[in-house]
Design an enzyme around this catalytic site. Structure first.
Site, short mmCIF file in Angstrom:
data_model
loop_
_atom_site.label_atom_id
_atom_site.label_comp_id
_atom_site.label_asym_id
_atom_site.label_seq_id
_atom_site.Cartn_x
_atom_site.Cartn_y
_atom_site.Cartn_z
N GLU A 1 0.84 -1.21 0.00
CA GLU A 1 0.00 0.00 0.00
C GLU A 1 0.86 1.26 0.00
OE1 GLU A 1 -3.17 -1.19 -0.72
OE2 GLU A 1 -3.04 0.93 -1.14
C1 LIG Z 1 2.18 -9.85 0.42
C2 LIG Z 1 2.04 -8.74 -0.56
C3 LIG Z 1 0.76 -8.33 -0.95
C4 LIG Z 1 0.61 -7.31 -1.90
N1 LIG Z 1 -0.65 -6.98 -2.34
C5 LIG Z 1 -0.77 -6.14 -3.40
C6 LIG Z 1 -2.05 -5.93 -4.02
O1 LIG Z 1 -3.06 -6.46 -3.59
N2 LIG Z 1 -2.11 -5.12 -5.11
C7 LIG Z 1 -1.00 -4.51 -5.64
O2 LIG Z 1 -1.12 -3.80 -6.63
N3 LIG Z 1 0.23 -4.69 -5.07
C8 LIG Z 1 0.36 -5.49 -3.97
N4 LIG Z 1 1.59 -5.70 -3.41
C9 LIG Z 1 2.75 -5.01 -3.95
C10 LIG Z 1 3.24 -3.90 -3.03
O3 LIG Z 1 2.34 -2.84 -3.00
C11 LIG Z 1 4.64 -3.49 -3.54
O4 LIG Z 1 5.51 -4.54 -3.19
C12 LIG Z 1 5.11 -2.17 -2.96
O5 LIG Z 1 4.35 -1.11 -3.48
C13 LIG Z 1 6.59 -1.90 -3.25
O6 LIG Z 1 6.90 -2.10 -4.59
P1 LIG Z 1 8.15 -3.03 -4.98
O7 LIG Z 1 7.96 -4.33 -4.26
O8 LIG Z 1 8.26 -3.07 -6.44
O9 LIG Z 1 9.40 -2.34 -4.34
P2 LIG Z 1 10.25 -1.14 -5.01
O10 LIG Z 1 9.35 -0.11 -5.58
O11 LIG Z 1 11.27 -1.76 -5.92
O12 LIG Z 1 10.97 -0.54 -3.74
C14 LIG Z 1 12.12 -1.12 -3.14
C15 LIG Z 1 12.67 -0.13 -2.11
O13 LIG Z 1 13.04 1.10 -2.76
C16 LIG Z 1 12.34 2.19 -2.20
N5 LIG Z 1 11.98 3.13 -3.27
C17 LIG Z 1 11.44 2.84 -4.48
N6 LIG Z 1 11.23 3.97 -5.17
C18 LIG Z 1 11.63 5.00 -4.40
C19 LIG Z 1 11.67 6.42 -4.55
N7 LIG Z 1 11.19 7.03 -5.64
N8 LIG Z 1 12.17 7.15 -3.54
C20 LIG Z 1 12.62 6.57 -2.40
N9 LIG Z 1 12.62 5.24 -2.21
C21 LIG Z 1 12.12 4.46 -3.19
C22 LIG Z 1 11.11 1.61 -1.53
O14 LIG Z 1 10.63 2.42 -0.47
C23 LIG Z 1 11.63 0.26 -1.05
O15 LIG Z 1 12.25 0.39 0.20
C24 LIG Z 1 1.76 -6.69 -2.43
C25 LIG Z 1 3.04 -7.08 -2.02
C26 LIG Z 1 3.18 -8.11 -1.12
C27 LIG Z 1 4.57 -8.56 -0.75
#
Ligand SMILES: Cc1cc2nc3c(=O)[nH]c(=O)nc-3n(C[C@H](O)[C@H](O)[C@H](O)COP(=O)(O)OP(=O)(O)OC[C@H]3O[C@@H](n4cnc5c(N)ncnc54)[C@H](O)[C@@H]3O)c2cc1C
Length: 594
Positions: A442
């Site tokens: 989220e």
């Molecule tokens: C169990 C689970 C349930 C989920 N359920 C849903 C769902 O129902 N629907 C859905 O759409 N998604 C869902 N997600 C996805 C979740 O919302 C994403 O994992 C989350 O938004 C982070 O994206 P990412 O994993 O690609 O991490 P990334 O975006 O790659 O981030 C990795 C790290 O880099 C940091 N970062 C990235 N960009 C920036 C920036 N611009 N500035 C500073 N820091 C940054 C982040 O804060 C994080 O610490 C789920 C994930 C899990 C694990």
């Protein structure tokens, strides 16, 4: 160890600190009475404690296996979900026009806390459905609403929220799922989504996916994203279920916690494209998604409170039973026997930290929910605007702080158990595993902090945050006026923290344009400073309310407010330094990270 919903505490915070009491007096909620609020909370507490909580362990152990495209939910979950929906819990805050009860979001937030304490994995699916209801009610065409809203509101069908793709996580604008106009007003969706919560399951006969996708001629980035309703089964004109849509769950993730919540990879368009219905306007999908996300972000914050409360209850019970060592100043072992570990100062410190953080996060989340209610319901337009800005300001704080403390409190819960905490059979470890996702999904907590600093502080040229700081100051003056020795240095520590927060807010606002990197480097410690100060002030306000109203346990409430102020709020000056002086070393990190 089972869970007992702390209904009296929840009701007191809701009414006397978060502002539901004042809202009832002002008839913001129409005919709603305090008695009805109490009755709803009591029933929710019973259902959460008696029906859902016993299913938490079974969900963790069983998981959600996928066979032949179908997910089997853990034993007992289908019946519990159906009973929960039949009792009307899904539609508590949903519009009455569509079969909901139209009750306050704040009351729903309190119930969501209890569902999550009972089982985070169980509660997660329903609040995504509730978020879908908000988006559909706010942006859907009449036909879409007629077809889907009554059954989403009743919980007969569940919803999902689909943003994430392998290359598009925090950066939603990078998503590639395609939507083609079909010529008949519908769209064909193709692509892949990952990490989709409750993307497939057997709790309901249909699942309504809310999917973000991009039209072929859409502008790049978030300005070219549209939102579509994509049902698992198409719905016939007479409301019966029709053909299976071209949307399926390809696989289920194996993960650290929330094993009872199916996390799915979803594939669209293997057979020419899934039928999708546009929600809102083309290329304006992020608008609708924000309606969903704001609701879901607060609910995820509330998850943090819920898991913290459960971990606290378990640790407290264990600390009263487990005997080890002798308490300082007591007779030698053999004379008085080993003491329960709750007698040891360090264990008491852990338990007090757990309780104070949980209560502080609860006040922030509920206050955010009340602001959301005012933003929707106040008669006066200017008041609705102010309340909207307040809810916008507090939502990232509620989400990030509460989920961070959820992890911290669950981790302390393991620590209180000693070695037994690390052993799965006590259940303390499950709380920590479950809690760990909430700071990530989220919108990660890092993204929440950036949102707070770059979008929320500048609201109305800084007037929204200034008005909030002024309110905090007023409460601190009232705490000082009480002058009760039981509050120790509470007023002084809070006053210092509010001034720190004021200075750092001005510092950040002054740098947003000229030195954005410096502002971004300090965003996370700033959010912590904001939340710790606000939480401390609200806990003190709660203590004053308990004295004023002869409410439950004023002595306990004063002790918690004092502990929080004297042990946690004192971090404010360090956090100020971190934001103001720490940015340079973050900028110079290249050498250290080489
Ligand atoms: C169990 C689970 C349930 C989920 N359920 C849903 C769902 O129902 N629907 C859905 O759409 N998604 C869902 N997600 C996805 C979740 O919302 C994403 O994992 C989350 O938004 C982070 O994206 P990412 O994993 O690609 O991490 P990334 O975006 O790659 O981030 C990795 C790290 O880099 C940091 N970062 C990235 N960009 C920036 C920036 N611009 N500035 C500073 N820091 C940054 C982040 O804060 C994080 O610490 C789920 C994930 C899990 C694990």
């Amino acid at each position: 160890m089972t869970y007992r919903a702390p209904v009296a505490d929840i009701a007191f915070t809701l009414k006397h600190v978060a502002g539901v009491g004042r809202a009832l007096d002002e008839r913001l909620y129409g005919d709603l009475t305090e008695d009805l609020v109490d009755a709803v909370l009591a029933e929710a507490g019973k259902f959460a404690s008696d029906v859902i909580a016993p299913l938490n362990r079974v969900g963790d152990q069983h998981g959600t296996p996928l066979r032949g495209g179908a997910v089997t939910m853990p034993p007992g979950w289908r019946q519990a979900y159906r009973d929960w929906a039949a009792a009307g819990w899904n539609g508590l805050a949903a519009p009455a026009d569509w079969g909901g009860q139209g009750l306050p979001h704040a009351l729903n937030a309190a119930c969501i806390e209890m569902w999550n304490s009972a089982s985070m994995a169980f509660a997660l699916g329903p609040f995504l459905t509730m978020a879908g209801v908000e988006a559909l009610a706010g942006h859907g065409s009449d036909e879409l609403k007629r077809t889907y809203l009554p059954r989403l509101v009743s919980g007969e069908w569940m919803g999902t929220m689909q943003l994430t793709e392998p290359q598009a996580g925090s950066d939603v604008g990078a998503l590639r799922t395609r939507a083609e106009r079909a010529g008949d007003g519908t769209y064909r969706i193709s692509g892949q989504k990952i990490f989709i919560t409750y993307g497939e399951h057997d709790l309901t006969d249909n699942i309504v996916h809310f999917v973000l996708a991009r039209l072929p001629d859409a502008p790049a980035g978030t300005k070219g994203i549209s939102l579509f309703v994509v049902p698992k089964f198409l719905v016939n004109a007479d409301g019966t279920l029709g053909a299976r849509n071209d949307a399926r769950c390809h696989s289920i993730e194996h993960k650290l916690g929330i094993h009872g919540s199916p996390t799915c990879t979803m594939v669209y368009g293997d057979a020419g494209g899934a039928v999708g219905y546009l929600l809102g306007e083309e290329n304006r999908g992020m608008n609708c998604m924000f309606t969903m996300m704001n609701n879901a972000r607060l609910a995820v914050g509330v998850q943090g409170v819920g898991i913290a409360e459960r971990a606290l209850q378990q640790a407290l019970a264990y600390a009263r039973e487990r005997r080890q060592g002798r308490a300082a100043g007591a007779e030698a072992p053999g004379v008085s026997g080993p003491a329960p570990i709750i007698a040891h100062a360090d264990v008491r410190r852990m338990l007090m930290t757990m309780r104070a953080l949980t209560r502080a996060a609860r006040t922030i989340c509920y206050a955010t929910a009340v602001a959301t209610d005012r933003a929707h319901r106040a008669d006066d337009k200017a008041e609705r605007h102010r309340a909207h800005e307040r809810a916008s300001l507090l939502t990232p704080v509620a989400k990030a702080f509460s989920t961070d403390i959820g992890v911290e409190v669950a981790s302390l819960g393991v620590q209180v158990h000693g070695g037994m905490g690390y052993i799965e059979e006590t259940g303390a470890a499950q709380h920590l595993r479950d809690a760990r996702i909430a700071p990530i999904y989220e919108g990660t907590n890092g993204i929440q902090a950036i949102d707070l600093v770059t979008r929320k502080l500048p609201l109305s040229d800084g007037a929204a945050v200034k008005a909030y700081l002024d309110e905090l100051r007023e409460t601190v003056v009232a705490v000082a006026a009480v002058n009760d020795p039981a509050l120790g240095h509470t007023a002084a520590r809070l006053a210092e923290a509010v001034e720190c927060l004021d200075r750092v807010t001005a510092w950040l606002l002054g740098r947003l344009e000229k030195e954005p990197d410096a502002a971004l480097a300090g965003a996370t410690p700033y959010l912590k400073l904001f939340a710790t100060t606000a939480g401390g002030v609200m806990l003190a306000d709660e203590a004053l309310a308990a004295i004023r109203t002869s409410g439950p346990d004023p002595a306990g409430r004063m002790a918690i407010a004092r502990f929080f102020a004297e042990n946690l709020v004192v971090q404010a000056s360090g956090l100020e330094r971190t934001v103001v002086e720490g940015a340079d070393s973050v900028a110079e990190a290249d050498a250290a990270l080489a």
